[in-house]
Design a protein around this motif. Sequence first.
Motif, PDB file in Angstrom:
ATOM      1  N   PHE A   1      46.380  35.749  39.010  1.00 14.48           N
ATOM      2  CA  PHE A   1      45.831  36.899  38.297  1.00 14.48           C
ATOM      3  C   PHE A   1      45.496  38.015  39.283  1.00 14.48           C
ATOM      4  N   VAL A   2      45.434  39.228  38.762  1.00 10.08           N
ATOM      5  CA  VAL A   2      44.965  40.385  39.520  1.00 10.08           C
ATOM      6  C   VAL A   2      43.899  41.089  38.701  1.00 10.08           C
ATOM      7  N   SER A   3      42.851  41.533  39.378  1.00 11.13           N
ATOM      8  CA  SER A   3      41.811  42.342  38.745  1.00 11.13           C
ATOM      9  C   SER A   3      41.624  43.632  39.526  1.00 11.13           C
ATOM     10  N   LEU A   4      41.552  44.741  38.811  1.00  5.29           N
ATOM     11  CA  LEU A   4      41.222  46.023  39.432  1.00  5.29           C
ATOM     12  C   LEU A   4      39.783  46.425  39.126  1.00  5.29           C
ATOM     13  N   GLU A   5      38.978  45.465  38.637  1.00  2.00           N
ATOM     14  CA  GLU A   5      37.553  45.716  38.443  1.00  2.00           C
ATOM     15  C   GLU A   5      36.884  45.897  39.807  1.00  2.00           C
ATOM     16  N   GLU A   6      35.892  46.769  39.866  1.00  2.00           N
ATOM     17  CA  GLU A   6      35.229  47.028  41.148  1.00  2.00           C
ATOM     18  C   GLU A   6      34.389  45.847  41.610  1.00  2.00           C
TER      19      GLU A   6
ATOM     20  N   TRP B   1      44.260  49.328  33.246  1.00  3.98           N
ATOM     21  CA  TRP B   1      43.459  50.206  34.098  1.00  3.98           C
ATOM     22  C   TRP B   1      44.208  51.507  34.388  1.00  3.98           C
ATOM     23  N   ASP B   2      43.444  52.543  34.685  1.00  2.00           N
ATOM     24  CA  ASP B   2      44.017  53.808  35.150  1.00  2.00           C
ATOM     25  C   ASP B   2      44.004  53.811  36.676  1.00  2.00           C
TER      26      ASP B   2
ATOM     27  N   ARG C   1      38.922  53.860  44.637  1.00  2.00           N
ATOM     28  CA  ARG C   1      40.150  53.181  45.062  1.00  2.00           C
ATOM     29  C   ARG C   1      40.606  52.232  43.962  1.00  2.00           C
ATOM     30  N   THR C   2      40.954  52.816  42.830  1.00  2.00           N
ATOM     31  CA  THR C   2      41.289  52.022  41.646  1.00  2.00           C
ATOM     32  C   THR C   2      42.629  51.314  41.769  1.00  2.00           C
ATOM     33  N   GLU C   3      43.430  51.660  42.788  1.00  2.00           N
ATOM     34  CA  GLU C   3      44.695  50.960  43.000  1.00  2.00           C
ATOM     35  C   GLU C   3      44.512  49.668  43.786  1.00  2.00           C
ATOM     36  N   VAL C   4      43.310  49.449  44.325  1.00  2.00           N
ATOM     37  CA  VAL C   4      43.024  48.257  45.126  1.00  2.00           C
ATOM     38  C   VAL C   4      42.352  47.213  44.246  1.00  2.00           C
TER      39      VAL C   4
END
Length: 290
Positions: free
Chosen positions: A87-92, A156-157, A35-38
Amino acid sequence: MKRSTIVAAAGAVTLLAASPAAAINTYNAQPAPERTEVGAYLALWDTTGDGVPDRFDWRCSGTMVDDDTFLTAAHCTDGSPAGTRTFVSLEEDVQSLLDEHADLTPSAQADLFLANGWVVEGDPHQDARYPGPASDTADLAVVDFAGRDVTPADVWDFTPATLPTAGQLDRVGGTTLARAPWTVVGYGTAEAQNGPGGHTHPGGGVRLKASEGFNALTKSWVRLSINESKGYGGACYGDSGGPNFVTVDGQQVLGGTTITGDVPCKATNVVYRLDTAPARAFLTPFVTLR
């Protein structure tokens, strides 16, 4: 109750300490690397009023709904002190990164996260109607990157989540929604744990997912079951603004965002619908809607 990481405990407002453990809840939850968009909503802010930022932490969850728009909840952005940076992070796993660099000052942490591509800085905008009445709290916000040199898509992808069409949940109807699979995703804490001094909500800062069950559809809300005995999981503190996906008409759409629920996070997730006219009116300046 609002499911940001700031919660009432023992009569005081306390920011929950987080560790890289369970999020969403400890039952019927799974990692969500796909769920890389979250992502996680983070902020750098001043808690003492002396003008010096003294906190850099994750607050809420959210979803990329196009290449430069992150959808979250208004109560995550509302009331931030002057000078707060978003900020936003898409890191898991955001919490492990915070723990690893806890020896730095908050400002130095934020600078390091930016330099390493662990976060992207953006501009928050919340629905001007917030806070509305209980029937429609207008609890929506976005972090916009359109005016920034770096967007999440540069780092990020991911494939942005698909928003519902106007009135889609009404057209589908409760009977079909009750049969449809629902999935909540977020970075929040676990359900209440008993211990000395009362309940705590451990964990958080790690992206997890869980299945939910449909309870009811109202004009502005979807009520979802997170009952463990039925095989469901659910959202808790810090999952606010995060997505609740449902598969309808052969397509998975972002049916609504996590806003509130029961205090121990063991029964109900209350989700703000995204297919209503007021929600779409807020989103229109930021996102091309179907």
